[in-house]
Design a protein around this motif. Structure first.
Motif, PDB file in Angstrom:
ATOM      1  N   LEU A 264       0.850  -1.184   0.000  1.00  0.00           N
ATOM      2  CA  LEU A 264       0.000   0.000   0.000  1.00  0.00           C
ATOM      3  C   LEU A 264       0.890   1.240   0.000  1.00  0.00           C
ATOM      4  O   LEU A 264       1.856   1.310   0.769  1.00  0.00           O
ATOM      5  N   PRO A 265       0.606   2.238  -0.818  1.00  0.00           N
ATOM      6  CA  PRO A 265       1.394   3.476  -0.790  1.00  0.00           C
ATOM      7  C   PRO A 265       1.173   4.233   0.524  1.00  0.00           C
ATOM      8  O   PRO A 265       0.026   4.420   0.960  1.00  0.00           O
ATOM      9  N   ARG A 266       2.267   4.653   1.147  1.00  0.00           N
ATOM     10  CA  ARG A 266       2.214   5.430   2.391  1.00  0.00           C
ATOM     11  C   ARG A 266       3.090   6.662   2.202  1.00  0.00           C
ATOM     12  O   ARG A 266       4.214   6.562   1.694  1.00  0.00           O
ATOM     13  N   ALA A 267       2.593   7.813   2.628  1.00  0.00           N
ATOM     14  CA  ALA A 267       3.306   9.078   2.408  1.00  0.00           C
ATOM     15  C   ALA A 267       3.786   9.688   3.715  1.00  0.00           C
ATOM     16  O   ALA A 267       3.120   9.593   4.752  1.00  0.00           O
ATOM     17  N   TYR A 268       4.947  10.314   3.618  1.00  0.00           N
ATOM     18  CA  TYR A 268       5.481  11.141   4.708  1.00  0.00           C
ATOM     19  C   TYR A 268       5.632  12.555   4.164  1.00  0.00           C
ATOM     20  O   TYR A 268       6.248  12.760   3.113  1.00  0.00           O
ATOM     21  N   ILE A 269       5.048  13.509   4.877  1.00  0.00           N
ATOM     22  CA  ILE A 269       5.051  14.893   4.404  1.00  0.00           C
ATOM     23  C   ILE A 269       5.701  15.805   5.432  1.00  0.00           C
ATOM     24  O   ILE A 269       5.583  15.599   6.638  1.00  0.00           O
ATOM     25  N   VAL A 270       6.411  16.809   4.934  1.00  0.00           N
ATOM     26  CA  VAL A 270       6.951  17.877   5.773  1.00  0.00           C
ATOM     27  C   VAL A 270       6.037  19.088   5.584  1.00  0.00           C
ATOM     28  O   VAL A 270       5.983  19.650   4.485  1.00  0.00           O
ATOM     29  N   PRO A 271       5.279  19.489   6.611  1.00  0.00           N
ATOM     30  CA  PRO A 271       4.396  20.650   6.443  1.00  0.00           C
ATOM     31  C   PRO A 271       5.203  21.932   6.310  1.00  0.00           C
ATOM     32  O   PRO A 271       6.308  22.052   6.853  1.00  0.00           O
ATOM     33  N   LYS A 272       4.659  22.883   5.578  1.00  0.00           N
ATOM     34  CA  LYS A 272       5.249  24.212   5.596  1.00  0.00           C
ATOM     35  C   LYS A 272       5.175  24.759   7.017  1.00  0.00           C
ATOM     36  O   LYS A 272       4.287  24.389   7.791  1.00  0.00           O
ATOM     37  N   GLU A 273       6.116  25.633   7.328  1.00  0.00           N
ATOM     38  CA  GLU A 273       6.287  26.088   8.711  1.00  0.00           C
ATOM     39  C   GLU A 273       4.981  26.562   9.336  1.00  0.00           C
ATOM     40  O   GLU A 273       4.667  26.241  10.488  1.00  0.00           O
ATOM     41  N   GLU A 274       4.192  27.318   8.574  1.00  0.00           N
ATOM     42  CA  GLU A 274       2.975  27.898   9.146  1.00  0.00           C
ATOM     43  C   GLU A 274       1.866  26.871   9.374  1.00  0.00           C
ATOM     44  O   GLU A 274       0.855  27.171  10.031  1.00  0.00           O
ATOM     45  N   TYR A 275       2.050  25.638   8.853  1.00  0.00           N
ATOM     46  CA  TYR A 275       1.032  24.601   9.030  1.00  0.00           C
ATOM     47  C   TYR A 275       1.539  23.437   9.876  1.00  0.00           C
ATOM     48  O   TYR A 275       0.931  22.364   9.908  1.00  0.00           O
ATOM     49  N   ALA A 276       2.635  23.640  10.583  1.00  0.00           N
ATOM     50  CA  ALA A 276       3.270  22.563  11.341  1.00  0.00           C
ATOM     51  C   ALA A 276       2.352  21.993  12.419  1.00  0.00           C
ATOM     52  O   ALA A 276       2.451  20.808  12.763  1.00  0.00           O
ATOM     53  N   ASP A 277       1.459  22.789  12.946  1.00  0.00           N
ATOM     54  CA  ASP A 277       0.591  22.334  14.037  1.00  0.00           C
ATOM     55  C   ASP A 277      -0.830  22.006  13.576  1.00  0.00           C
ATOM     56  O   ASP A 277      -1.723  21.813  14.410  1.00  0.00           O
ATOM     57  N   TYR A 278      -1.045  21.958  12.299  1.00  0.00           N
ATOM     58  CA  TYR A 278      -2.384  21.708  11.769  1.00  0.00           C
ATOM     59  C   TYR A 278      -2.644  20.195  11.768  1.00  0.00           C
ATOM     60  O   TYR A 278      -2.172  19.465  10.903  1.00  0.00           O
ATOM     61  N   VAL A 279      -3.420  19.716  12.756  1.00  0.00           N
ATOM     62  CA  VAL A 279      -3.564  18.277  12.983  1.00  0.00           C
ATOM     63  C   VAL A 279      -4.379  17.583  11.892  1.00  0.00           C
ATOM     64  O   VAL A 279      -4.289  16.366  11.724  1.00  0.00           O
ATOM     65  N   LEU A 280      -5.172  18.321  11.158  1.00  0.00           N
ATOM     66  CA  LEU A 280      -6.003  17.710  10.122  1.00  0.00           C
ATOM     67  C   LEU A 280      -5.273  17.576   8.785  1.00  0.00           C
ATOM     68  O   LEU A 280      -5.829  17.047   7.822  1.00  0.00           O
ATOM     69  N   LEU A 281      -4.023  18.050   8.727  1.00  0.00           N
ATOM     70  CA  LEU A 281      -3.304  18.061   7.457  1.00  0.00           C
ATOM     71  C   LEU A 281      -3.152  16.660   6.841  1.00  0.00           C
ATOM     72  O   LEU A 281      -3.391  16.494   5.641  1.00  0.00           O
ATOM     73  N   PRO A 282      -2.747  15.618   7.606  1.00  0.00           N
ATOM     74  CA  PRO A 282      -2.597  14.296   6.978  1.00  0.00           C
ATOM     75  C   PRO A 282      -3.862  13.817   6.271  1.00  0.00           C
ATOM     76  O   PRO A 282      -3.791  13.296   5.144  1.00  0.00           O
ATOM     77  N   GLN A 283      -5.020  13.984   6.905  1.00  0.00           N
ATOM     78  CA  GLN A 283      -6.250  13.537   6.275  1.00  0.00           C
ATOM     79  C   GLN A 283      -6.592  14.385   5.057  1.00  0.00           C
ATOM     80  O   GLN A 283      -7.039  13.870   4.026  1.00  0.00           O
TER      81      GLN A 283
END
Length: 567
Positions: free
Chosen positions: A491-510
């Motif tokens: 299954l494809p699984r992704a790892y993302i580095v958020p931009k600095e201003e979105y580092a604490d945005y918990v809904l970003l992965p979904q």
């Protein structure tokens, strides 16, 4: 009835200029001692060849030749003979350059070591290459000493360890001589390698490969002179009286060796050397030295794209960036062009085993061709082959096979790996999947061994990474496959580095997972999940270290889904 033979489709370089490949030493090609000894223009000895970015110290072409011959003489006096192996281990600096040219003039085989090596990695390269001398950065001496117990036999007595520094900068009480202390006769004669001798090994660069320990790539003098000749045909726009080159690529990598330390010398163009990549240092150098041309890797593109410091520096001189060593997503290239439209950003392609470039393009050819790596260099032939070894139909993707004068001799002391990489007819199997357009421009899809197998479908991680980079909150991304035993598939699984201003945005992965699902075909969805990460692990050349990422992904996926790990 036997099956009909499959059609073999061989693509030739479509460059119309005649390509002449000289048989001589790399040193004589780059710094000829007499008129007519090298098939290219000569330049004034007073022209700057290399400039130390932090200090501004200039090494002229004449100074480079003088230092090289004196170092060659000194190495000979220390007992080194043509064909002996010497390692250079250190940060980018003028002494590194002088040492390399001196070793070439002495006819030595150079094995450059990665400055980021741990002791066991350094020991493997030294033991495998049979290095008999080490030219080392003083800052790395503690690591070097820690590695000594891992060396085979009794390698590197004090007389065979030379410090890459000026005598005045040598550490106190050091048992080792500095580069300045071994200088010999300035009238020494460089070792001549004509005819068949030009096919002797010049460099042993170690390729990380996809499995096992790094392998020593035997690159001959002929490989490199052919590479430089081909590059000057396919990439002629660097001009000696106008351009200044950014020298930030690690010299231990063949990309830095050939494209930064050699190619500019053939064009009479100065290179500004930086010890390593650092955003502020790079921007400062571009502004201070009016750098026009940069050879870079994808992580640098990402830094520039998201840089908050860029507006504070005058980078108007910079007109061209060539990115290679790892895939550059089309979306990332488009975003860069939108932010910095005065800079032409284009891709090239190559590999250590090909000395290194195989595809490139000119500035004027790059317009409208984001995502492509250019045309086949002169001298190369290519095939595109499927998993069964059959040539694919035109305009279909397949594994790239190459042959030509720049293809390596083989892997040092590894006949098995050589045989599995270079097949009948001299075809080198690159392990990369490419596709060729009707007008002769090539695009990289992914690596054969990195494809994710989802229920019979092949999913290219690089393609998904390109989609992820289109998300406005994502700064970087890496994709790998995780195995799900309950479905008997990856299954494809992704790892993302958020931009600095979105580092604490918990809904970003979904949100990112939903974004990809709405963009790609159903079998390419990120069914293995999305996870934030501080940094995507990469090699110094910018390649994602998928083995490390894959191991982490499998551990995390199994921990979250214990019932799917084993059945």
């Amino acid at each position: 009835m036997p099956a009909p033979p499959t059609q073999v489709t061989i693509y030739e370089s479509d460059h119309t200029e005649e390509a002449f490949f000289p048989q001589q030493s790399v040193y004589d090609y780059l710094l000829p001692q007499a008129e007519g000894i090298s098939p290219r223009p000569t330049y004034d000895d007073a022209l700057p060849a290399f400039i130390d970015g932090p200090s501004g110290t200039v090494l002229t072409r004449g100074g480079l030749a003088d230092a090289a011959l004196r170092i060659a003489s000194g190495l000979t006096q220390l007992g080194m003979k043509p064909g002996d192996v010497v390692s250079i281990w250190g940060r980018n600096c003028l002494e590194w350059v002088q040492a390399m040219y001196g070793c070439m003039a002495a006819g030595l085989v150079i094995t450059p070591a990665n400055v980021a090596y741990a002791p066991f990695e350094l020991a493997h390269q030294m033991n495998n290459s049979g290095a008999q001398m080490m030219l080392v950065d003083p800052l790395l001496l503690p690591l070097f000493e820690a590695t000594r117990p891992l060396f085979t036999a009794s390698l590197f007595p004090a007389s065979r360890v030379i410090l890459l520094c000026d005598t005045a900068d040598k550490p106190e009480d050091s048992p080792y001589k500095s580069l300045g202390e071994i200088l010999g006769d300035r009238h020494a004669t460089p070792v001549k390698l004509d005819g068949a001798d030009a096919h002797t090994t010049a460099f042993l660069c170690y390729s990380s490969g996809t499995t096992g320990l790094p392998k020593g790539v035997m690159t001959s003098h002929f490989n490199l002179t052919s590479q430089l000749q081909a590059a000057n045909i396919s990439f002629p726009q660097i001009e000696w009286d106008k351009d200044v080159i950014l020298g930030v690529l690690p010299f231990s990598h063949v990309y830095g060796l050939a494209v930064v330390l050699m190619h500019p010398v053939t064009r009479g163009v100065p290179v500004v050397i930086l010890p390593k990549f650092d955003e502020i240092s790079m921007l400062t150098a571009i502004q201070s030295y009016k750098i026009t041309y940069g050879l870079i890797v994808p992580p640098i593109v990402i830094v520039l794209l998201h840089s908050k410091n860029l507006p504070h520096y005058d980078c108007s001189s910079l007109h061209t960036l060539v990115c290679a060593a790892a895939p550059l997503a089309r979306s990332l290239q488009a975003a860069f062009n939108a932010r910095l439209p005065h800079i032409v950003l284009m891709q090239g392609y190559g590999m250590t085993e090909c000395s290194p470039a195989t595809h490139s393009m000119r500035r004027e050819e790059s317009v409208g061709r984001a995502g492509t790596v250019g045309r086949l260099l002169p001298g190369y032939q290519a095939r595109l082959v499927d998993a069964k070894g059959h040539d694919v139909k035109p305009h279909h993707a397949g594994e790239l096979w190459l042959r030509g004068p720049c293809v390596m001799k083989g892997y040092h002391n590894n006949a098995e790996a050589t045989a599995s990489t270079i097949g009948p007819g001299g075809w080198l199997r690159t392990g990369d999947i490419l596709v060729r357009s009707q007008d002769g421009f090539w695009r990289v899809i992914d690596r054969v061994k990195e494809l994710i197998k989802y229920k019979g479908f092949q999913v290219a991680p690089a393609e998904l990474e390109g989609v992820l980079m289109e998300h406005p909150m994502v700064a970087d991304a890496g994709v790998v496959g995780v195995y799900d035993a309950s479905q008997a598939t990856e299954l494809p699984r992704a790892y993302i580095v958020p931009k600095e201003e979105y580092a604490d945005y918990v809904l970003l992965p979904q949100e990112v997972q939903d974004f990809v699902a709405a963009t790609v075909a159903g079998y390419k969805k990120l069914r293995g999940g999305v996870q934030t990460i501080d940094v995507v692990p990469k090699s110094p050349s910018g390649k994602i270290l998928r083995k490390l990422l894959r191991e982490r992904a499998q551990r995390e996926y199994d921990a979250i889904n214990p019932n799917k790990a084993k059945l």
